[in-house]
Write a protein that holds these residues in place. Structure first.
Motif, PDB file in Angstrom:
ATOM      1  N   HIS A 292       0.757  -1.277   0.025  1.00  0.00           N
ATOM      2  CA  HIS A 292      -0.051   0.009  -0.146  1.00  0.00           C
ATOM      3  C   HIS A 292       0.773   1.318  -0.301  1.00  0.00           C
ATOM      4  CE1 HIS A 292      -3.460  -2.389   0.968  1.00  0.00           C
ATOM      5  NE2 HIS A 292      -2.594  -3.029   1.588  1.00  0.00           N
ATOM      6  N   PRO A 293       0.334   2.408  -0.604  1.00  0.00           N
ATOM      7  CA  PRO A 293       1.256   3.521  -0.660  1.00  0.00           C
ATOM      8  C   PRO A 293       0.998   4.401   0.565  1.00  0.00           C
ATOM      9  CG  PRO A 293      -0.435   3.562  -2.571  1.00  0.00           C
ATOM     10  CD  PRO A 293      -0.887   2.417  -1.748  1.00  0.00           C
TER      11      PRO A 293
ATOM     12  N   LYS B 145      -1.580   7.591   1.445  1.00  0.00           N
ATOM     13  CA  LYS B 145      -2.412   7.868   0.197  1.00  0.00           C
ATOM     14  C   LYS B 145      -3.342   6.552   0.347  1.00  0.00           C
ATOM     15  CE  LYS B 145      -2.098   8.315  -4.798  1.00  0.00           C
ATOM     16  NZ  LYS B 145      -1.153   7.952  -5.934  1.00  0.00           N
TER      17      LYS B 145
ATOM     18  N   SER C 279      -5.484   4.073  -0.720  1.00  0.00           N
ATOM     19  CA  SER C 279      -5.515   3.157  -1.937  1.00  0.00           C
ATOM     20  C   SER C 279      -5.627   1.723  -1.510  1.00  0.00           C
ATOM     21  CB  SER C 279      -4.284   3.235  -2.811  1.00  0.00           C
ATOM     22  OG  SER C 279      -4.179   2.340  -3.927  1.00  0.00           O
TER      23      SER C 279
ATOM     24  N   GLY D   2      -3.893  -0.466  -2.803  1.00  0.00           N
ATOM     25  CA  GLY D   2      -2.828  -1.005  -3.005  1.00  0.00           C
ATOM     26  C   GLY D   2      -2.547  -1.783  -4.226  1.00  0.00           C
ATOM     27  N   SER D   3      -1.786  -2.619  -4.238  1.00  0.00           N
ATOM     28  CA  SER D   3      -1.368  -3.426  -5.601  1.00  0.00           C
ATOM     29  C   SER D   3      -0.757  -4.795  -5.024  1.00  0.00           C
ATOM     30  CB  SER D   3      -0.184  -2.639  -6.494  1.00  0.00           C
ATOM     31  OG  SER D   3       0.007  -3.520  -7.552  1.00  0.00           O
TER      32      SER D   3
ATOM     33  N   LYS E   8       0.719  -2.761  -9.883  1.00  0.00           N
ATOM     34  CA  LYS E   8       0.023  -1.564 -10.440  1.00  0.00           C
ATOM     35  C   LYS E   8       0.958  -0.390 -10.213  1.00  0.00           C
ATOM     36  CE  LYS E   8      -4.592  -3.326 -10.644  1.00  0.00           C
ATOM     37  NZ  LYS E   8      -6.056  -3.326 -10.018  1.00  0.00           N
TER      38      LYS E   8
ATOM     39  N   GLU F 285       1.549   2.662 -10.823  1.00  0.00           N
ATOM     40  CA  GLU F 285       1.134   4.078 -10.918  1.00  0.00           C
ATOM     41  C   GLU F 285       0.271   4.427  -9.588  1.00  0.00           C
ATOM     42  OE1 GLU F 285      -2.008   1.235 -12.410  1.00  0.00           O
ATOM     43  OE2 GLU F 285      -0.133   1.231 -12.874  1.00  0.00           O
ATOM     44  N   LYS F 286       0.024   3.400  -8.811  1.00  0.00           N
ATOM     45  CA  LYS F 286      -0.677   3.630  -7.380  1.00  0.00           C
ATOM     46  C   LYS F 286       0.292   4.462  -6.367  1.00  0.00           C
ATOM     47  CE  LYS F 286      -4.532   0.540  -7.711  1.00  0.00           C
ATOM     48  NZ  LYS F 286      -5.488  -0.046  -6.886  1.00  0.00           N
ATOM     49  N   PHE F 287       1.563   4.434  -6.785  1.00  0.00           N
ATOM     50  CA  PHE F 287       2.404   4.702  -5.984  1.00  0.00           C
ATOM     51  C   PHE F 287       3.253   6.160  -6.277  1.00  0.00           C
ATOM     52  CE2 PHE F 287       2.032   0.507  -5.406  1.00  0.00           C
ATOM     53  CZ  PHE F 287       1.990   0.067  -4.074  1.00  0.00           C
ATOM     54  N   ARG F 288       2.604   6.767  -7.514  1.00  0.00           N
ATOM     55  CA  ARG F 288       3.175   7.876  -7.897  1.00  0.00           C
ATOM     56  C   ARG F 288       2.920   8.990  -6.817  1.00  0.00           C
ATOM     57  NH1 ARG F 288       1.032   6.674 -13.353  1.00  0.00           N
ATOM     58  NH2 ARG F 288       2.646   5.656 -14.465  1.00  0.00           N
TER      59      ARG F 288
ATOM     60  N   THR G  94       4.186   9.559  -3.745  1.00  0.00           N
ATOM     61  CA  THR G  94       4.249   9.109  -2.155  1.00  0.00           C
ATOM     62  C   THR G  94       5.609   9.348  -1.907  1.00  0.00           C
ATOM     63  OG1 THR G  94       4.781   6.960  -3.248  1.00  0.00           O
ATOM     64  CG2 THR G  94       2.356   7.423  -2.853  1.00  0.00           C
TER      65      THR G  94
END
Length: 67
Positions: free
Chosen positions: A29-30, A33, A35, A37-38, A58, A60-63, A65
């Motif tokens: 998980h970021p 943020k 989310s 996560g991935s 994924k 892109e979910k961590f952009r 952070t």
């Protein structure tokens, strides 16, 4: 889709590689943020069990952070 550049296990030299994933509560998980996560996927040696590489499915979910 991401492809591993590794063709041999650096630990035992086997070319018998496989792909596995962690998901559910083991998702990454970021920070700071909201989310879901991935999933985290791994390339592993099916002979000795060495994890050759790991990555999130994924990214892109961590952009955004880091700062």
């Amino acid at each position: 889709m991401y492809q591993s550049q590794e063709t041999l296990c650096p630990k035992c030299g086997s070319s018998d590689l496989g792909k596995g994933k962690q998901n559910g509560y083991a998702a990454l998980h970021p920070v700071n943020k909201m989310s879901f996560g991935s999933d985290v996927e791994y390339i592993i040696c099916t002979k000795c069990g060495y994890i050759i590489e790991g990555y999130v499915k994924k990214p892109e979910k961590f952009r955004g952070t880091m700062y």
